[in-house]
Design a protein around this motif. Structure first.
Motif, PDB file in Angstrom:
ATOM      1  N   CYS A 163     124.454  34.140  36.694  1.00  0.00           N
ATOM      2  CA  CYS A 163     123.672  34.924  35.729  1.00  0.00           C
ATOM      3  C   CYS A 163     123.984  36.415  35.911  1.00  0.00           C
ATOM      4  N   CYS A 166     120.487  38.346  37.129  1.00  0.00           N
ATOM      5  CA  CYS A 166     119.846  38.176  38.438  1.00  0.00           C
ATOM      6  C   CYS A 166     120.770  37.575  39.489  1.00  0.00           C
ATOM      7  N   CYS A 186     120.707  33.108  32.989  1.00  0.00           N
ATOM      8  CA  CYS A 186     120.084  31.843  33.384  1.00  0.00           C
ATOM      9  C   CYS A 186     118.859  31.602  32.495  1.00  0.00           C
TER      10      CYS A 186
END
Ligand SMILES: [Zn+2]
Length: 262
Positions: A163, A166, A186
């Protein structure tokens, strides 16, 4: 000015006057070039099959200072891809790849890499057509994989391994592609940031397109599902548009292929 020689693929023809064509080629060295092929529409033209669509040809041309159009002096057929016309889906897929390169590749892109990509696409299609009945969506899948690899050649390939917001590496749940962030989000970050949903299988297909062989969609044991292809293609289109690389969804060849496919 002196002559230039290069290998090139034939991407597009436009009629010019009564007897000639303007032919758009993609040359290994220098990329896209539009040449005036004088007399190419006359019977028994000296250019022969060297200017037929998708063929690989050796060209000799004369650049003209401060003019877009150059004169084609000679061409010699190096590889005949006329067999693509045996299958309408194969032909339409080759046309999508050719039109993508014609319409979205900017000046100064790495022409050698894109030349090799076109070569791989026409080669993969030529060795696979005609596609068996019921397997026609493989032609569409090849075009999606081609578009992903073209994104890579243009330096806009998305981050697909974790992702981008993050760093979460587990993208087995549905996520989204964020053109602005340059990669996948994500499920949790998509809920926070929005973006069009991509299923886990679509994410898998995008990864295979980027990291695998271009011919894989034509040869895989199972043809990809229609919904997956539409999802993947729409995500890639948004990536190209974000980077101002045209509007792939509006390409004529793409619309033709979709009409066959429906
Ligand atoms: Zn995340």
């Amino acid at each position: 000015m002196s002559h230039l020689d290069s290998e090139a693929f034939v991407l597009r023809h436009v009629r010019q006057g009564e007897t000639s064509h303007v032919v758009t080629l993609f040359a290994r060295s220098g990329g896209k070039v539009a040449v005036l092929a004088k007399g190419s529409r006359k019977p028994g033209s000296r250019f022969g099959a060297g200017l037929d669509l998708f063929n690989l040809t050796r060209i000799r041309y004369r650049p003209r200072p401060n003019r877009d159009l150059v004169f084609l002096d000679a061409c010699e057929l190096a590889r005949d891809f006329g067999c693509l016309a045996r299958d309408v889906f194969g032909y339409a897929a080759a046309a999508v790849c050719a039109e993508l390169v014609d319409r979205v590749v900017p000046e100064g892109a790495d022409s050698d890499e894109i030349f090799e990509l076109l070569h791989a696409a026409f080669d993969a299609l030529a060795t696979t057509v005609p596609l068996p009945p019921g397997e026609e969506m493989r032609a569409v899948a090849l075009c999606v994989a081609f578009q992903m690899k073209l994104a890579d050649c243009l330096g806009i390939a998305p981050e697909l391994t974790a992702c981008v917001a993050c760093g979460e590496a587990d993208l087995s749940g549905a996520g989204a592609l964020s053109p602005g962030r340059g990669g996948l989000l994500c499920r949790r970050c998509r809920a926070a940031e929005g973006g069009r949903r991509l299923g886990a299988e679509t994410i898998g297909f995008l990864r295979e397109s980027l990291f695998g062989e271009l011919s894989a969609p034509l040869l895989a044991p199972r043809a990809p599902a229609r919904g997956l292809l539409l999802e993947a293609r729409s995500a890639l289109d948004s990536l190209f548009e974000y980077h101002h690389h045209g509007h792939p969804g509006q390409l004529r060849a793409r619309r033709f292929l979709d009409e066959l496919w429906r």
